[in-house]
Design an enzyme around this catalytic site. Structure first.
Site: not given
Ligand code: SDX
Length: 374
Positions: A221, A256, A260, A269, A311, A355
């Site tokens: 996050h 990182m 999203h 953004r 980010d 809950r």
């Molecule tokens: C914020 O929710 C909000 O609104 C948050 C936010 C806000 O303003 O409040 O926007 C702020 O938290 C932004 C996010 C910051 N986090 C990161 O940058 C961390 C890196 N990102 C990821 O770990 C991921 O993309 C998430 C956590 C942000 C989203 O996760 P999801 O929706 O659970 O998706 P996922 O992790 O299951 O990814 C789906 C696929 C996967 O591949 P497969 O297993 O399907 O093959 O996409 C790939 C993931 O491996 N993937 C990535 C990736 N993000 C997704 N692969 C490499 N690097 C990445 N960053």
């Protein structure tokens, strides 16, 4: 057939909100109906904070009153200053943020009053004092004298003043203000949902914001903006970027600042923040991070079709502004207090205890044997 599990509440709509929405028709995040990037162009952060908390943009008189209130509440108590001075210097500033809001809750005479009026007064106190307390820690952990807030400075200017003892030029302040506007609110993200969950038991606003800060700290996050900077520091120079990112993807690493839960073809953004990152890089005459940024982004999109989130540009922008890396997520906090607070007030106004259920996968029923027989 077992219950259907929606892991991570993915795709589940759990409540209503009037605070913000990613509107598909304009492909943009909106606060109370206004596109975030339009607010960046027209407003300073205080106007957007007012909008998020009150539902409408302020007129001049309303803004003046709001700024006056925020100014008046900047002073932090001796108890809080003493606590900040005693905090271990190596503590993570996000843990400090969580702790200072918690201490404010101990001191606030209205902590247990959850009426809308009391909540708004408490919001103003948390909103005004948290950046002041964090800036005090910024100085105290370096063994520097804590600088008192200055009432003739804006919210952003005062934060620079208290951290660095000076206010940078207006373009840098504007870039910082823009980052605060873009960070202010994003519907049911994990920290906001945490705040709403805490509120749903009719707990208080200091507790809900303390919990939200703990939630924001995680690298999936808000903590991602710090991780982006660690990544850029590891890459070191633009010549290394292509090899670094290809290796990371070959190793199936999470990169990182990318991806999203809501945006699948780009965070609305990012273009605005990217533009201001470029402006700051130009002022600072340092293009290294911009070059690394562009190479990593290109490969992520080409190889994975995964786009940057907000980010990604904020990390190197705050670095160029001179902030320590572990202060990036606390900056997110001082902005998101507005969004969290609006949601907490909304939750109180139409509360239902949060809950959910869980599908049980533990042991079958069994008999307890006494300790001597085990
Ligand atoms: C914020 O929710 C909000 O609104 C948050 C936010 C806000 O303003 O409040 O926007 C702020 O938290 C932004 C996010 C910051 N986090 C990161 O940058 C961390 C890196 N990102 C990821 O770990 C991921 O993309 C998430 C956590 C942000 C989203 O996760 P999801 O929706 O659970 O998706 P996922 O992790 O299951 O990814 C789906 C696929 C996967 O591949 P497969 O297993 O399907 O093959 O996409 C790939 C993931 O491996 N993937 C990535 C990736 N993000 C997704 N692969 C490499 N690097 C990445 N960053």
């Amino acid at each position: 057939m077992g219950e259907e599990i929606k892991k991570g509440l993915m795709g589940v709509t759990v409540d209503e909100t009037a605070v913000s929405k990613v509107m598909p028709e304009i492909n943009s995040l909106t606060y109370r109906g206004y596109a975030a990037q339009d607010l960046c162009a027209e407003c300073k952060f205080e106007e957007v904070a007012y909008l998020i908390l009150n539902g409408e943009l302020p007129n001049k008189k309303q803004l003046k009153k709001f700024e006056k209130q925020e100014n008046k509440e900047r002073k932090i108590s001796k108890i809080l200053v003493d606590a900040i001075k005693k905090i271990p210097k190596k503590a993570h500033p996000m843990d400090v943020a969580r702790t200072v809001v918690s201490i404010m809750g101990l001191e606030d005479k209205e902590t247990r009053d959850n009426s809308p009026e009391a909540n708004m007064r408490k919001v103003m106190r948390i909103f005004a004092k948290t950046p002041v307390a964090l800036a005090a820690f910024y100085r105290s952990r370096k063994g520097k004298k804590i600088i008192p807030p200055k009432s003739n400075l804006s919210f952003s200017e005062n934060f620079f003043h208290m951290c660095f003892g000076k206010v940078p030029n207006k373009d840098i302040v504007k870039a910082f203000d823009v980052s605060l506007i873009l960070y202010a609110e994003h519907s049911f993200n994990v920290s906001t949902f945490t705040a709403r969950t805490i509120t749903s038991s009719l707990s208080d606003i200091h507790g809900a914001i303390t919990g939200a800060i703990a939630s924001l700290k995680g690298p999936l996050h808000g903590g991602a903006n710090e991780e982006v900077m660690h990544m850029m520091n590891k890459i070191k120079k633009p010549e290394n970027a292509l090899k670094w990112i290809n290796n990371a993807l070959d190793n199936k690493d999470v990169v990182m600042g990318f991806g999203h839960r809501v945006y699948k073809s780009g965070d609305s953004r990012v273009p605005t923040m990217r533009e201001y990152f470029g402006k700051v890089a130009k002022i600072k005459k340092d293009k290294k991070f911009e070059k690394i940024y562009d190479i990593v982004e290109k490969v992520m999109i080409e190889r994975k079709d995964i786009h940057p989130n907000v980010d990604y540009p904020t990390g190197p922008t705050y670095h160029l502004m001179g902030f320590d890396t572990d202060f990036f997520t606390p900056i997110f906090v001082i902005s998101r207090i507005t969004g969290w607070s609006a949601h907490i007030i909304e939750q109180h106004a139409a509360n239902k205890l949060i809950r959910p259920l869980a599908a049980y996968n533990g042991s079958k029923h069994r008999q307890v044997t006494s300790l001597s027989k085990r």
